[in-house]
Design a protein around this motif. Structure first.
Motif, PDB file in Angstrom:
ATOM      1  N   ASP A 171      30.635 -33.441  11.824  1.00  0.00           N
ATOM      2  CA  ASP A 171      30.641 -33.461  12.539  1.00  0.00           C
ATOM      3  C   ASP A 171      29.907 -33.116  13.441  1.00  0.00           C
ATOM      4  O   ASP A 171      30.181 -33.330  14.903  1.00  0.00           O
ATOM      5  CB  ASP A 171      31.814 -32.012  12.190  1.00  0.00           C
ATOM      6  CG  ASP A 171      33.123 -32.418  11.767  1.00  0.00           C
ATOM      7  OD1 ASP A 171      33.459 -32.513  11.545  1.00  0.00           O
ATOM      8  OD2 ASP A 171      33.581 -30.956  11.630  1.00  0.00           O
ATOM      9  N   ASP A 172      28.933 -32.515  13.196  1.00  0.00           N
ATOM     10  CA  ASP A 172      27.104 -32.830  14.099  1.00  0.00           C
ATOM     11  C   ASP A 172      26.195 -34.357  14.238  1.00  0.00           C
ATOM     12  O   ASP A 172      25.180 -33.964  14.151  1.00  0.00           O
ATOM     13  CB  ASP A 172      26.477 -31.517  13.750  1.00  0.00           C
ATOM     14  CG  ASP A 172      27.705 -30.170  13.602  1.00  0.00           C
ATOM     15  OD1 ASP A 172      28.146 -30.159  14.389  1.00  0.00           O
ATOM     16  OD2 ASP A 172      26.992 -29.273  12.725  1.00  0.00           O
ATOM     17  N   LEU A 173      27.240 -34.464  13.279  1.00  0.00           N
ATOM     18  CA  LEU A 173      26.440 -36.151  13.476  1.00  0.00           C
ATOM     19  C   LEU A 173      25.156 -36.681  15.310  1.00  0.00           C
ATOM     20  O   LEU A 173      24.352 -37.292  14.986  1.00  0.00           O
ATOM     21  CB  LEU A 173      27.153 -37.337  12.347  1.00  0.00           C
ATOM     22  CG  LEU A 173      25.928 -38.614  12.332  1.00  0.00           C
ATOM     23  CD1 LEU A 173      25.264 -38.172  11.219  1.00  0.00           C
ATOM     24  CD2 LEU A 173      26.660 -39.358  11.197  1.00  0.00           C
ATOM     25  N   ILE A 174      26.491 -36.826  15.545  1.00  0.00           N
ATOM     26  CA  ILE A 174      25.813 -37.305  16.911  1.00  0.00           C
ATOM     27  C   ILE A 174      24.925 -36.389  17.695  1.00  0.00           C
ATOM     28  O   ILE A 174      23.665 -37.402  18.063  1.00  0.00           O
ATOM     29  CB  ILE A 174      27.178 -37.663  17.689  1.00  0.00           C
ATOM     30  CG1 ILE A 174      28.142 -38.715  17.543  1.00  0.00           C
ATOM     31  CG2 ILE A 174      26.453 -38.288  19.228  1.00  0.00           C
ATOM     32  CD1 ILE A 174      29.566 -38.656  18.632  1.00  0.00           C
ATOM     33  N   ASP A 175      25.087 -35.136  17.161  1.00  0.00           N
ATOM     34  CA  ASP A 175      23.654 -34.394  18.405  1.00  0.00           C
ATOM     35  C   ASP A 175      23.099 -34.688  17.296  1.00  0.00           C
ATOM     36  O   ASP A 175      22.019 -34.332  17.602  1.00  0.00           O
ATOM     37  CB  ASP A 175      24.677 -32.891  17.585  1.00  0.00           C
ATOM     38  CG  ASP A 175      26.046 -33.114  18.980  1.00  0.00           C
ATOM     39  OD1 ASP A 175      25.150 -33.268  19.807  1.00  0.00           O
ATOM     40  OD2 ASP A 175      26.224 -31.767  18.897  1.00  0.00           O
ATOM     41  N   VAL A 176      22.655 -34.659  15.970  1.00  0.00           N
ATOM     42  CA  VAL A 176      21.237 -34.464  15.298  1.00  0.00           C
ATOM     43  C   VAL A 176      21.007 -35.951  15.657  1.00  0.00           C
ATOM     44  O   VAL A 176      19.387 -35.900  15.547  1.00  0.00           O
ATOM     45  CB  VAL A 176      21.703 -33.957  13.570  1.00  0.00           C
ATOM     46  CG1 VAL A 176      20.601 -33.972  12.797  1.00  0.00           C
ATOM     47  CG2 VAL A 176      22.516 -33.251  13.483  1.00  0.00           C
ATOM     48  N   ILE A 177      21.239 -37.083  15.688  1.00  0.00           N
ATOM     49  CA  ILE A 177      20.935 -38.289  15.424  1.00  0.00           C
ATOM     50  C   ILE A 177      20.210 -38.254  17.366  1.00  0.00           C
ATOM     51  O   ILE A 177      19.139 -38.637  17.383  1.00  0.00           O
ATOM     52  CB  ILE A 177      21.847 -39.456  15.174  1.00  0.00           C
ATOM     53  CG1 ILE A 177      22.025 -39.631  13.699  1.00  0.00           C
ATOM     54  CG2 ILE A 177      21.665 -40.727  15.679  1.00  0.00           C
ATOM     55  CD1 ILE A 177      22.867 -40.618  13.236  1.00  0.00           C
ATOM     56  N   SER A 178      20.886 -37.907  18.039  1.00  0.00           N
ATOM     57  CA  SER A 178      20.467 -38.164  19.213  1.00  0.00           C
ATOM     58  C   SER A 178      19.641 -37.468  19.659  1.00  0.00           C
ATOM     59  O   SER A 178      18.567 -37.273  20.095  1.00  0.00           O
ATOM     60  CB  SER A 178      21.827 -37.049  20.120  1.00  0.00           C
ATOM     61  OG  SER A 178      20.945 -37.430  21.384  1.00  0.00           O
ATOM     62  N   ALA A 179      18.936 -35.783  18.286  1.00  0.00           N
ATOM     63  CA  ALA A 179      17.960 -34.956  18.191  1.00  0.00           C
ATOM     64  C   ALA A 179      16.670 -35.644  18.088  1.00  0.00           C
ATOM     65  O   ALA A 179      15.609 -35.721  18.709  1.00  0.00           O
ATOM     66  CB  ALA A 179      18.187 -33.669  18.192  1.00  0.00           C
ATOM     67  N   LEU A 180      17.114 -36.788  17.539  1.00  0.00           N
ATOM     68  CA  LEU A 180      16.113 -37.367  16.323  1.00  0.00           C
ATOM     69  C   LEU A 180      15.438 -38.301  16.953  1.00  0.00           C
ATOM     70  O   LEU A 180      14.342 -39.383  17.009  1.00  0.00           O
ATOM     71  CB  LEU A 180      16.210 -38.260  14.594  1.00  0.00           C
ATOM     72  CG  LEU A 180      16.591 -36.838  13.940  1.00  0.00           C
ATOM     73  CD1 LEU A 180      17.928 -37.199  12.884  1.00  0.00           C
ATOM     74  CD2 LEU A 180      15.928 -35.910  13.291  1.00  0.00           C
ATOM     75  N   LYS A 181      16.869 -38.966  17.533  1.00  0.00           N
ATOM     76  CA  LYS A 181      15.512 -40.492  18.678  1.00  0.00           C
ATOM     77  C   LYS A 181      15.098 -39.910  20.041  1.00  0.00           C
ATOM     78  O   LYS A 181      14.597 -40.751  19.650  1.00  0.00           O
ATOM     79  CB  LYS A 181      16.853 -40.536  18.766  1.00  0.00           C
ATOM     80  CG  LYS A 181      18.052 -41.989  18.605  1.00  0.00           C
ATOM     81  CD  LYS A 181      19.223 -42.569  18.841  1.00  0.00           C
ATOM     82  CE  LYS A 181      19.989 -43.883  17.120  1.00  0.00           C
ATOM     83  NZ  LYS A 181      21.059 -44.121  18.511  1.00  0.00           N
ATOM     84  N   ASN A 182      15.373 -38.841  20.347  1.00  0.00           N
ATOM     85  CA  ASN A 182      14.529 -38.362  20.927  1.00  0.00           C
ATOM     86  C   ASN A 182      13.139 -38.760  20.989  1.00  0.00           C
ATOM     87  O   ASN A 182      12.486 -38.098  22.325  1.00  0.00           O
ATOM     88  CB  ASN A 182      14.805 -36.762  21.500  1.00  0.00           C
ATOM     89  CG  ASN A 182      16.371 -37.341  22.354  1.00  0.00           C
ATOM     90  OD1 ASN A 182      17.046 -38.309  22.923  1.00  0.00           O
ATOM     91  ND2 ASN A 182      16.916 -35.845  21.780  1.00  0.00           N
ATOM     92  N   ASN A 183      12.111 -38.953  20.115  1.00  0.00           N
ATOM     93  CA  ASN A 183      11.222 -38.635  19.696  1.00  0.00           C
ATOM     94  C   ASN A 183      10.561 -39.982  18.473  1.00  0.00           C
ATOM     95  O   ASN A 183      10.109 -39.745  17.509  1.00  0.00           O
ATOM     96  CB  ASN A 183      10.855 -37.313  19.080  1.00  0.00           C
ATOM     97  CG  ASN A 183      11.358 -36.179  19.118  1.00  0.00           C
ATOM     98  OD1 ASN A 183      10.366 -35.565  20.117  1.00  0.00           O
ATOM     99  ND2 ASN A 183      12.120 -35.527  19.558  1.00  0.00           N
ATOM    100  N   ASP A 184      10.849 -40.911  19.247  1.00  0.00           N
ATOM    101  CA  ASP A 184      10.196 -42.262  18.631  1.00  0.00           C
ATOM    102  C   ASP A 184      10.728 -42.521  17.114  1.00  0.00           C
ATOM    103  O   ASP A 184      10.102 -42.883  16.079  1.00  0.00           O
ATOM    104  CB  ASP A 184       8.422 -41.838  18.414  1.00  0.00           C
ATOM    105  CG  ASP A 184       8.323 -42.125  20.002  1.00  0.00           C
ATOM    106  OD1 ASP A 184       8.948 -42.717  20.724  1.00  0.00           O
ATOM    107  OD2 ASP A 184       7.481 -41.471  20.151  1.00  0.00           O
ATOM    108  N   CYS A 185      12.091 -41.734  16.773  1.00  0.00           N
ATOM    109  CA  CYS A 185      12.706 -42.293  15.384  1.00  0.00           C
ATOM    110  C   CYS A 185      13.426 -43.087  15.548  1.00  0.00           C
ATOM    111  O   CYS A 185      14.627 -42.658  16.267  1.00  0.00           O
ATOM    112  CB  CYS A 185      12.539 -40.574  14.953  1.00  0.00           C
ATOM    113  SG  CYS A 185      13.325 -40.245  13.237  1.00  0.00           S
ATOM    114  N   SER A 186      13.409 -43.545  14.399  1.00  0.00           N
ATOM    115  CA  SER A 186      15.032 -44.156  14.868  1.00  0.00           C
ATOM    116  C   SER A 186      15.991 -44.099  13.107  1.00  0.00           C
ATOM    117  O   SER A 186      15.816 -45.053  12.285  1.00  0.00           O
ATOM    118  CB  SER A 186      14.442 -45.905  14.216  1.00  0.00           C
ATOM    119  OG  SER A 186      13.454 -46.632  15.431  1.00  0.00           O
ATOM    120  N   PRO A 187      16.737 -42.862  13.807  1.00  0.00           N
ATOM    121  CA  PRO A 187      17.554 -42.369  12.474  1.00  0.00           C
ATOM    122  C   PRO A 187      18.637 -43.593  11.815  1.00  0.00           C
ATOM    123  O   PRO A 187      19.410 -44.686  12.928  1.00  0.00           O
ATOM    124  CB  PRO A 187      18.069 -40.999  13.085  1.00  0.00           C
ATOM    125  CG  PRO A 187      18.126 -41.241  14.773  1.00  0.00           C
ATOM    126  CD  PRO A 187      17.315 -41.970  14.994  1.00  0.00           C
TER     127      PRO A 187
END
Length: 293
Positions: A259-275
């Motif tokens: 259920d929280d996947l979109i929020d967590v992936i979005s947060a990770l993507k903000n910092n030069d990470c490609s989750p």
């Protein structure tokens, strides 16, 4: 950090036999990044943000040029992870080390809100999000050295699987995941993090899981870096051995509810990470795999 009830967390680690490759090549400007990375990546998986770092260098004979190069990397690692290098110690130990030999140890201290330690509330059906590695990072180098020696290549040969020299790929510094992880922590939706070090995916991921839960990873979910394909082929490693030795392209794993996947992936993507979504939590023990390396 504006913590209401702070808890101090500390980690220590070294770089292992990767220092031997740095010595063989007389290239020391990235090994300090590895040193910082190994401790701060361990710190962040507990939910703590790194604040300060100290180093310890033991060496046969002090060489100022060499030391400056090592410390340059340590400063860069601290900059990437957002912590301060507050001190260190250099010990000249000719009775312990020969020639160019040296060793490194690092110590990171961080803080977090008390009661918010990771992992927490991991449950069946949660999603595994892989964060790509930059290469071998700092584990498995005793085997790497043997593989290179038996391959017929020398360290400074043109790389057989990419541009530049073989050495440049082998000394690629460990990726620091602090900024990505801190961003994900701020969502309040991160359940766990696993730093994939010695022991690979097979042995590191279970440390983040409660009793009765295992994980299934789809090996087809990401493209392996060519360096892993080359090492596995040269050593004729079985898939199970490779997955217990190298990170195989995933340096850290985040766990959250679907259920929280979109929020967590979005947060990770903000910092030069490609989750990348690489699997899920299942009932059972250990790590099982689908697909192949």
């Amino acid at each position: 950090q504006n913590l209401k009830n702070p808890k101090i967390v500390a980690c220590t680690d070294g770089v292992g036999t990767k220092v031997e490759i740095a010595n063989m090549l007389n290239k020391y400007d990235t090994i300090g990044i590895d040193l910082v990375a190994m401790s701060v990546n361990d710190l962040i998986v507990q939910g703590a943000k790194p604040l300060i770092f100290l180093d310890y260098i033991s060496i046969n004979k002090i060489d100022q040029k060499k030391l400056k190069s090592i410390i340059k990397g340590i400063i860069e690692g601290c900059k990437i992870s957002g912590c301060d290098l507050v001190g260190g110690e250099t010990a000249e130990m000719p009775g312990m080390y020969d020639g160019k030999d040296f060793d490194l140890a690092g110590f990171a201290v961080g803080a977090m809100e008390r009661g918010e330690t990771l992992p927490r509330n991991v449950s069946n059906g949660d999603v595994l999000i892989g964060m790509p590695s930059s290469g071998i990072h700092s584990n498995g180098y005793s085997l790497v050295r043997k593989i290179v020696e038996n391959s017929g290549h020398s360290w400074n040969d043109d790389c057989p699987f990419g541009e530049g020299s073989l050495a440049e790929h082998l000394l690629e510094p460990t990726k620091i995941y602090v900024k990505s992880a801190v961003s994900a922590l701020k969502t309040g939706k991160l359940k766990a993090l696993a730093h994939i070090t010695g022991g690979g995916l097979t042995e590191n991921l279970p440390r983040a899981l409660p009793e009765g839960l295992g994980a299934n990873i789809n090996l087809d979910a990401w493209d392996r870096l060519p360096i892993f394909n080359w090492l596995i082929e040269q050593a004729n490693l079985k898939m199970s051995e490779a997955l217990k030795t190298f990170n195989c392209g995933i340096g850290m794993i985040a766990i959250c509810s679907s259920d929280d996947l979109i929020d967590v992936i979005s947060a990770l993507k903000n910092n030069d990470c490609s989750p990348i979504i690489i699997g899920e939590i299942i009932n059972g023990t250990g790590v099982s795999y689908t697909g192949k390396l």
